[in-house]
Structure formats: structure tokens, C-alpha cells
Design a protein around this motif. Sequence first.
Motif, PDB file in Angstrom:
ATOM      1  N   VAL A  34      22.582 -38.994 -17.003  1.00 11.40           N
ATOM      2  CA  VAL A  34      23.084 -38.085 -15.963  1.00 11.40           C
ATOM      3  C   VAL A  34      23.632 -38.869 -14.761  1.00 11.40           C
ATOM      4  O   VAL A  34      24.788 -38.677 -14.371  1.00 11.40           O
ATOM      5  CB  VAL A  34      22.006 -37.060 -15.557  1.00 11.40           C
ATOM      6  N   PRO A  35      22.860 -39.771 -14.158  1.00 11.10           N
ATOM      7  CA  PRO A  35      23.443 -40.538 -13.044  1.00 11.10           C
ATOM      8  C   PRO A  35      24.575 -41.454 -13.491  1.00 11.10           C
ATOM      9  O   PRO A  35      25.540 -41.648 -12.760  1.00 11.10           O
ATOM     10  CB  PRO A  35      22.276 -41.359 -12.498  1.00 11.10           C
ATOM     11  N   LEU A  36      24.482 -42.001 -14.688  1.00 15.96           N
ATOM     12  CA  LEU A  36      25.515 -42.895 -15.179  1.00 15.96           C
ATOM     13  C   LEU A  36      26.845 -42.164 -15.347  1.00 15.96           C
ATOM     14  O   LEU A  36      27.914 -42.729 -15.114  1.00 15.96           O
ATOM     15  CB  LEU A  36      25.078 -43.510 -16.514  1.00 15.96           C
ATOM     16  N   SER A  37      26.790 -40.880 -15.702  1.00 20.20           N
ATOM     17  CA  SER A  37      28.019 -40.091 -15.852  1.00 20.20           C
ATOM     18  C   SER A  37      28.765 -40.007 -14.520  1.00 20.20           C
ATOM     19  O   SER A  37      29.982 -39.937 -14.481  1.00 20.20           O
ATOM     20  CB  SER A  37      27.703 -38.700 -16.379  1.00 20.20           C
ATOM     21  N   TYR A  38      28.025 -40.000 -13.413  1.00 22.01           N
ATOM     22  CA  TYR A  38      28.662 -40.001 -12.103  1.00 22.01           C
ATOM     23  C   TYR A  38      29.345 -41.337 -11.830  1.00 22.01           C
ATOM     24  O   TYR A  38      30.480 -41.398 -11.381  1.00 22.01           O
ATOM     25  CB  TYR A  38      27.629 -39.718 -11.005  1.00 22.01           C
ATOM     26  N   TYR A  39      28.642 -42.418 -12.107  1.00 28.37           N
ATOM     27  CA  TYR A  39      29.175 -43.734 -11.791  1.00 28.37           C
ATOM     28  C   TYR A  39      30.337 -44.144 -12.681  1.00 28.37           C
ATOM     29  O   TYR A  39      31.208 -44.887 -12.262  1.00 28.37           O
ATOM     30  CB  TYR A  39      28.071 -44.795 -11.869  1.00 28.37           C
ATOM     31  N   LEU A  40      30.388 -43.664 -13.911  1.00 29.68           N
ATOM     32  CA  LEU A  40      31.433 -44.083 -14.846  1.00 29.68           C
ATOM     33  C   LEU A  40      32.673 -43.202 -14.821  1.00 29.68           C
ATOM     34  O   LEU A  40      33.680 -43.533 -15.420  1.00 29.68           O
ATOM     35  CB  LEU A  40      30.872 -44.143 -16.265  1.00 29.68           C
ATOM     36  N   GLY A  41      32.615 -42.073 -14.184  1.00 33.23           N
ATOM     37  CA  GLY A  41      33.796 -41.207 -14.170  1.00 33.23           C
ATOM     38  C   GLY A  41      33.618 -40.077 -13.195  1.00 33.23           C
ATOM     39  O   GLY A  41      32.695 -40.056 -12.399  1.00 33.23           O
TER      40      GLY A  41
END
Length: 155
Positions: A34-41
Motif C-alpha cells: 500500500v505505501p509502496l504504491s504511493y511511492y512508485l506511482g
Amino acid sequence: MSVSGDAFASPPAGPARVIISVFIISWLLWQLAVPLSYYLGGDPEEERFTWRMFSGVWLLHKNCSVSVTEFRSQPGGGTRPAGQINLNRTLHREWVYQLTKNRRSVVEKFLRTRCQGDPSLAALEFVRACPVAPPGRIPAVDLRFDCGTGAFTTP
């Protein structure tokens, strides 16, 4: 104080162990995804998963301003400006802040609701300007919402 070996029971054997392991692995992957989805796009202005106290975007948003102008139909066709909405009197300040951050869902909902509440409106224009932000960091927004068709355009 001594701890006996019985205090730490071994995990259950068989299918229960597999189910528990799969649940734990799934939970950990979800916590990363979930947080990674913010950082990657996604939207670079979205700050849900950042430390807001260290966020430069938050500081830049603080100096942005928004305005919404109403347009009414003219008898001969076309539209004419009918004035700006005083957002601070119309909305709670947190909603104005969400508009300032250009939360697309909030902008769309506000404009649609405004059109539905006043049938004499032909269009609304939403403008956000961030004069302090470096060029390209927080882009200016200029959206026009047609109350009749429900379409968004950029003037």
C-alpha cells in the motif's frame, strides 16, 4: 525469574500452521504494497504515506489559493460570469484545504453538487494557483465544469 520451555509453545502442526503462515505473509505484503504504491506511482502531491512534518509539498500547498467562478446562461446563447464563490463561507476550511491540494474527487464532488443545487448555473470554473511553488513542482489547475453535460474541460 526463570522462563520454562513451556512458556513458548511451538506453532501448531498441519493445515493450521500453513493457514497462519499464509495470513502473516499476506499481512506483511499488504503493509508493504500500500505505501509502496504511493511511492512508485500516482499523484506526486499525494502525501498519505509520508511524514508530513518533513514534507516540502505540504509547505508549498500552504501558499496555494483556489477560486470557483459561477457562469450563468445568457438569453442569446453562451455564458457570462456570475461571480466567485466565497469558499470560506460555503465550505468548512478542511474542505477548502482539500480543494487547495487539488484532490480530484473533492473538486469533482463540490462542482457537481453546486450545479445540482442551483439549476440556473451553466458552468463552474475551478482555478488553483501556487505562486510560491517552483515551476512544474505544483502545476496550476484550471478546470471548467459544464453543468449541463457534466463534462470537465480545460479553458
